[in-house]
Design a protein around this motif. Sequence first.
Motif, PDB file in Angstrom:
ATOM      1  N   SER A 130      -0.121 -80.309  38.599  1.00 30.20           N
ATOM      2  CA  SER A 130       0.000 -78.970  39.680  1.00 30.20           C
ATOM      3  C   SER A 130      -1.229 -78.652  40.105  1.00 30.20           C
ATOM      4  N   ARG A 132      -2.583 -76.063  40.568  1.00 32.09           N
ATOM      5  CA  ARG A 132      -3.440 -75.233  39.705  1.00 32.09           C
ATOM      6  C   ARG A 132      -4.506 -76.008  39.008  1.00 32.09           C
ATOM      7  N   THR A 133      -3.439 -76.884  38.002  1.00 35.80           N
ATOM      8  CA  THR A 133      -4.567 -77.913  37.303  1.00 35.80           C
ATOM      9  C   THR A 133      -5.461 -78.617  37.899  1.00 35.80           C
ATOM     10  N   THR A 135      -6.925 -78.168  41.148  1.00 36.09           N
ATOM     11  CA  THR A 135      -8.220 -77.254  41.625  1.00 36.09           C
ATOM     12  C   THR A 135      -8.800 -76.756  40.513  1.00 36.09           C
ATOM     13  N   ASP A 136      -8.388 -76.299  39.520  1.00 39.49           N
ATOM     14  CA  ASP A 136      -9.144 -76.043  38.391  1.00 39.49           C
ATOM     15  C   ASP A 136     -10.004 -76.961  37.893  1.00 39.49           C
ATOM     16  N   GLY A 211      -1.440 -74.682  47.207  1.00 35.46           N
ATOM     17  CA  GLY A 211      -1.176 -73.580  46.373  1.00 35.46           C
ATOM     18  C   GLY A 211      -1.062 -73.916  44.978  1.00 35.46           C
ATOM     19  N   ASP A 212      -1.231 -73.238  44.025  1.00 35.49           N
ATOM     20  CA  ASP A 212      -1.172 -73.164  42.706  1.00 35.49           C
ATOM     21  C   ASP A 212       0.265 -73.921  42.340  1.00 35.49           C
ATOM     22  N   ASP A 213       1.341 -73.508  42.826  1.00 36.28           N
ATOM     23  CA  ASP A 213       2.645 -73.951  42.409  1.00 36.28           C
ATOM     24  C   ASP A 213       2.931 -75.330  43.138  1.00 36.28           C
TER      25      ASP A 213
END
Length: 368
Positions: A130, A132-133, A135-136, A211-213
């Motif tokens: 994902s 979000r995962t 980039t984090d 994007g996160d999604d």
Amino acid sequence: MKLSCSRAELWSAFQIVSAVVPVRTPREILRNIKLSVADGAATLMGTDQQVGVRRKLREVNTDSAGEVLLPTQRVAAILRELQDSEVQLEVTPEALWIRGQHSEFRLNTEDPVEFPNLPAFADQKYFCISGRTLTDGITRTIFACDVESSRYALGGVLLELEGTKLTMAATDSKRLAVYRGTITEADNSLENVKPVIPAKAMSLIARSVPGDDSQAKVAVHQNDVLVECGESVIYSRLVEGRFPPYKQVIPDSYEMTIELVAGPFASAVRQAMIVTDAETQGADFEFAEGLLTIRTKVNDVGTSKVQVPISHDGAPITLTLDPRYVSDFLKVLQPTDPVHLRLNNPDSAAVFHSGDNYTYVVMPLARE
């Protein structure tokens, strides 16, 4: 060849692709960005031969096909300064024309045939992460890389796959950052792959995630990796060498846990860093009941003493750490995030935890 498109979209894509364009290179052609137009679509490509990116432009008006090399610095300056909402490009046998409503630029270009080819994403075996995962994980590990080192594989971020579990790790041998997440889809043949992706490529991947999604596809080969995220495909050669056995650095048990809050802790560390220099990098972190005191001393500069209340009721302990390393960790957290510092003794590794999936280890310095 002619095309028109949104100036804002072209400028955004151009910024991402130009990040891999080398400033100095024996191959002068690599200082360009290649624009390819076919079947009503346009793609920008840039590479330094170690890392490359293809970026598709979503909204292009064209009924022609062809290729042209865009001189990176001059085209970037044009796109940055133009105020028009739309920009037109025309390629003739003699030159490249860039036009806005009130501006026109004619640039000489080189032969695109000599530009290296960059692969598109066509793999059938890959795993998905994902946005979000991804980039984090990059944000929380990349700063611990040592891009100057030729020892081990310290110049990149390790991606370790085990079932649906993903571990990302980076180290410069003085500190270690480990982030754990999950993958959303994987081919079983990719089980236990452990590529080390260069920091430059990981930074580019993070910038390309829409994007996160969103979902990023990652295909790992023997010597390189392809990542498709949004409109970008990033190619990178893998870092050569073996990544250090990082799990051995993290203790199995701890004698003491100190509870902190990222924001106040970060502020205290930043204040203490004011009285440090390149030669004197250590700061004493004194943990006592209800209070953290950070002390620094530089003979030619002065001293500092910064205190912050903490919820600690255990035995006092003093660590000497590089405050820059502690600050790097705190920068990627939210001010309200709880931080757990776990210790065994002043001479053992300081292990910071944020949440259940982020671990940061800092090796102590010898006390003067």
